[in-house]
Scaffold this motif. Structure first.
Motif, PDB file in Angstrom:
ATOM      1  N   ILE A 266     -43.989   4.114  16.546  1.00 47.70           N
ATOM      2  CA  ILE A 266     -43.643   2.701  16.705  1.00 47.70           C
ATOM      3  C   ILE A 266     -44.305   1.913  15.589  1.00 47.70           C
ATOM      4  N   GLY A 267     -43.477   1.389  14.709  1.00 44.51           N
ATOM      5  CA  GLY A 267     -43.977   0.685  13.541  1.00 44.51           C
ATOM      6  C   GLY A 267     -43.850   1.469  12.255  1.00 44.51           C
ATOM      7  N   THR A 268     -43.504   2.750  12.371  1.00 45.13           N
ATOM      8  CA  THR A 268     -43.371   3.594  11.177  1.00 45.13           C
ATOM      9  C   THR A 268     -42.019   4.290  11.112  1.00 45.13           C
ATOM     10  N   GLY A 269     -41.158   4.076  12.118  1.00 48.34           N
ATOM     11  CA  GLY A 269     -39.869   4.758  12.184  1.00 48.34           C
ATOM     12  C   GLY A 269     -38.732   3.913  11.639  1.00 48.34           C
ATOM     13  N   PRO A 270     -37.513   4.421  11.730  1.00 51.61           N
ATOM     14  CA  PRO A 270     -36.350   3.717  11.170  1.00 51.61           C
ATOM     15  C   PRO A 270     -35.933   2.511  12.003  1.00 51.61           C
ATOM     16  N   LYS A 271     -35.389   1.502  11.311  1.00 49.73           N
ATOM     17  CA  LYS A 271     -34.950   0.274  11.957  1.00 49.73           C
ATOM     18  C   LYS A 271     -33.805   0.524  12.917  1.00 49.73           C
ATOM     19  N   GLU A 272     -32.875   1.429  12.541  1.00 54.01           N
ATOM     20  CA  GLU A 272     -31.714   1.683  13.384  1.00 54.01           C
ATOM     21  C   GLU A 272     -32.093   2.302  14.720  1.00 54.01           C
ATOM     22  N   GLU A 273     -33.310   2.815  14.834  1.00 59.34           N
ATOM     23  CA  GLU A 273     -33.772   3.383  16.099  1.00 59.34           C
ATOM     24  C   GLU A 273     -34.815   2.477  16.769  1.00 59.34           C
ATOM     25  N   ASN A 274     -34.920   1.240  16.300  1.00 57.19           N
ATOM     26  CA  ASN A 274     -35.838   0.253  16.875  1.00 57.19           C
ATOM     27  C   ASN A 274     -37.299   0.671  16.774  1.00 57.19           C
ATOM     28  N   LEU A 275     -37.625   1.404  15.736  1.00 52.89           N
ATOM     29  CA  LEU A 275     -38.994   1.890  15.571  1.00 52.89           C
ATOM     30  C   LEU A 275     -39.680   1.291  14.347  1.00 52.89           C
ATOM     31  N   HIS A 276     -39.067   0.299  13.741  1.00 51.83           N
ATOM     32  CA  HIS A 276     -39.645  -0.264  12.519  1.00 51.83           C
ATOM     33  C   HIS A 276     -40.718  -1.312  12.796  1.00 51.83           C
ATOM     34  N   MET A 277     -40.705  -1.908  13.993  1.00 50.74           N
ATOM     35  CA  MET A 277     -41.683  -2.945  14.316  1.00 50.74           C
ATOM     36  C   MET A 277     -42.838  -2.351  15.121  1.00 50.74           C
ATOM     37  N   PRO A 278     -44.069  -2.542  14.673  1.00 51.56           N
ATOM     38  CA  PRO A 278     -45.218  -2.029  15.427  1.00 51.56           C
ATOM     39  C   PRO A 278     -45.463  -2.845  16.692  1.00 51.56           C
ATOM     40  N   ILE A 279     -46.243  -2.286  17.592  1.00 50.57           N
ATOM     41  CA  ILE A 279     -46.737  -3.073  18.725  1.00 50.57           C
ATOM     42  C   ILE A 279     -47.731  -4.077  18.151  1.00 50.57           C
ATOM     43  N   PRO A 280     -47.449  -5.376  18.231  1.00 52.60           N
ATOM     44  CA  PRO A 280     -48.259  -6.377  17.512  1.00 52.60           C
ATOM     45  C   PRO A 280     -49.564  -6.734  18.226  1.00 52.60           C
ATOM     46  N   VAL A 281     -50.282  -5.715  18.663  1.00 50.89           N
ATOM     47  CA  VAL A 281     -51.510  -5.941  19.429  1.00 50.89           C
ATOM     48  C   VAL A 281     -52.689  -5.343  18.671  1.00 50.89           C
TER      49      VAL A 281
END
Length: 483
Positions: free
Chosen positions: A301-316
């Motif tokens: 989470i935060g390091t994966g592809p955008k098309e799989e919703n993994l581009h944004m990290p947990i912002p904590v």
């Protein structure tokens, strides 16, 4: 007078009147890792055997919870309290002594004075739970839980340019059923004669279900009851995840992401042992507080592809906050609510005998380093004390006795909680990012996450607004009442 009081205060810090706890904190000693109340009361810190599970975790479990603080223990309790569901629950907690736990190091406050209805409803639910805690968390054969709840209210103060915020929040709070009263300058002066109201034009005072409690007692009660109902706790650390992605099999959209991706197992490293145990789990719940963002990266989470919703990290991420314990025998005592000054400084009574707690969130550009939990006393001298002395004149002569620091699980997007499943992993749920509101919302969130797992939806309160989707779209849910 302020200069004279400052000299008295600084002299007290340098003499033997200052507690050994304060001196140890100032020197960076090891006592900083122990819960404040245990040190202050002179109690030894040992974890009762019934709160420990020394055996290794099982190879398979229905729900695995990462983090055994108040949030994780609340979820464990509510899952096990649903006896008909019959789910097995394992809680992995790396800090079994809770020496750096945000729960134990918090101020332990609860309020309904928010600007977001969901936050108000969650705290209202939690307040009722706390008031009836013996009904919920009593363990047969043990002493009834005592959370030491002080129902004394919050008092938000506003200057002329900000009083419209209190008016707007008041409408929302009243519509949600919160018992809150707006007070003019004259009403404030009459109700709180010890307060300087010169630059205050309006106050918002909580009449019910607001105050503070002992956070360790809440955690202990949740944990003991969860264990009594069959939950298992393990002193271990999650160090990895295993994911399966099988599009060939039917996927239930209420449980798993449409692309078939799901979390299959968790790698659990035992503390003080080289052993790593793979634990398969139907659901994994992340309640790791300030460290949630780091753990999310282990799952891509935060390091994966955008098309799989993994581009944004947990912002904590962790944010360090100081809490100062001081003595002021001439202070307002039992008449003192939890007061939030327009400057951002807060103060409340702590016990009896003229003792108080206070603190303040720093400006964004002045955030302290999170490398340790050492306390900066200069922050009190320059950023808090002048505000307290102005608002409560008798506190010009206060004496700081000790202090501690703890971590907020700070949501960098909007300082609101993240609750629910991750879009890429339907069986990976989060309850994190509470930004200082975790203790007061833990009973409600425990109930809601258990509903999400057992029923597939939030039932008691709809908190879909706090889902991770807003992090992906970078659409914050703004809360105006953040301390």
């Amino acid at each position: 007078m302020l200069k004279l009081g400052r000299c008295v205060h600084l002299l007290a810090r340098c003499t033997n009147q200052t507690s050994s706890f304060a001196r140890t904190l100032a020197s960076g000693g090891t006592d900083i890792t122990k819960p404040f109340r245990q040190i202050r009361d002179g109690l030894s810190w040992t974890i009762p055997k019934d709160l420990q599970n020394s055996d290794r975790p099982p190879g398979e479990v229905d729900v695995l919870i990462i983090g055994g603080g108040a949030m994780g223990s609340s979820i464990a309790y509510f899952l096990k309290a649903a006896r008909k569901a019959g789910v097995s629950v394992a809680v992995v907690e790396r800090d079994s002594g809770y020496s750096m736990s945000s729960t134990v190091l918090s101020v332990g406050s609860i309020r309904q004075q928010f600007s977001t209805p969901e936050n108000i409803y969650m705290s209202m639910y939690s307040a009722q739970f706390i008031k009836n805690v013996q009904e919920h968390l009593q363990v047969e054969g043990s002493d009834p839980p005592d959370l030491q709840f002080n129902d004394q209210g919050y008092l938000f103060l506003a200057t002329k340019d900000k009083e419209h915020i209190l008016h707007e929040n008041h409408i929302i709070q009243k519509n949600c059923g919160a018992k809150v009263e707006l007070m003019t300058q004259n009403q404030l002066k009459k109700r709180f004669p010890w307060m300087n109201t010169d630059n205050v034009t309006l106050g918002s005072y909580g009449l019910e279900n607001e105050g503070w409690l002992d956070p360790w007692s809440l955690l202990k009660s949740f944990k003991e009851k969860a264990i009594d109902l069959g939950a298992k706790y393990y002193n271990a650390e999650v160090t990895g995840f295993n994911v399966v992605d099988d599009d060939a099999k039917p996927i239930d959209p209420t449980q798993f992401a449409p692309n078939g991706r799901r979390l299959n197992s968790v790698m659990v490293s035992m503390i003080n042992s080289p052993e790593v145990v793979e634990v398969k789990s139907s659901y994994v719940v992340l309640t790791a507080g300030a460290w949630s963002g780091q753990l999310g990266k282990l799952l891509g989470i935060g390091t994966g592809p955008k098309e799989e919703n993994l581009h944004m990290p947990i912002p904590v991420e962790p944010r360090k906050r100081y809490v100062y314990f001081f003595h002021c025998p001439e202070g307002p005592g039992l008449e003192c609510p939890l007061l939030i000054d327009p400057s951002g400084s807060y103060v409340r009574r702590e016990g009896f005998g003229g003792n108080y707690l206070c603190g303040k969130s720093p400006n964004e550009c002045d955030e302290p380093s999170c490398e340790d939990l050492n306390v900066n006393y200069d922050f009190f001298d320059t950023e808090i004390w002048p505000n307290l002395a102005h608002r409560i004149p008798v506190m010009e002569k206060l004496k700081v006795k000790s202090a501690w620091a703890g971590y907020y699980d700070y949501n960098c997007l909007d300082q609101n909680a993240i609750i629910g499943s991750h879009p890429a992993y339907g069986n990976f749920l989060m309850a994190t990012g509470f930004s200082g509101h975790g203790i007061q919302q833990s009973p409600a969130v425990g109930k809601l996450v258990s509903e999400k797992i057992l029923a597939g939806e939030f039932q008691t309160i709809d908190v879909s607004k706090f889902g991770f989707e807003r992090c992906i779209t970078e659409t914050p849910v703004l809360e105006r009442c953040v301390i």
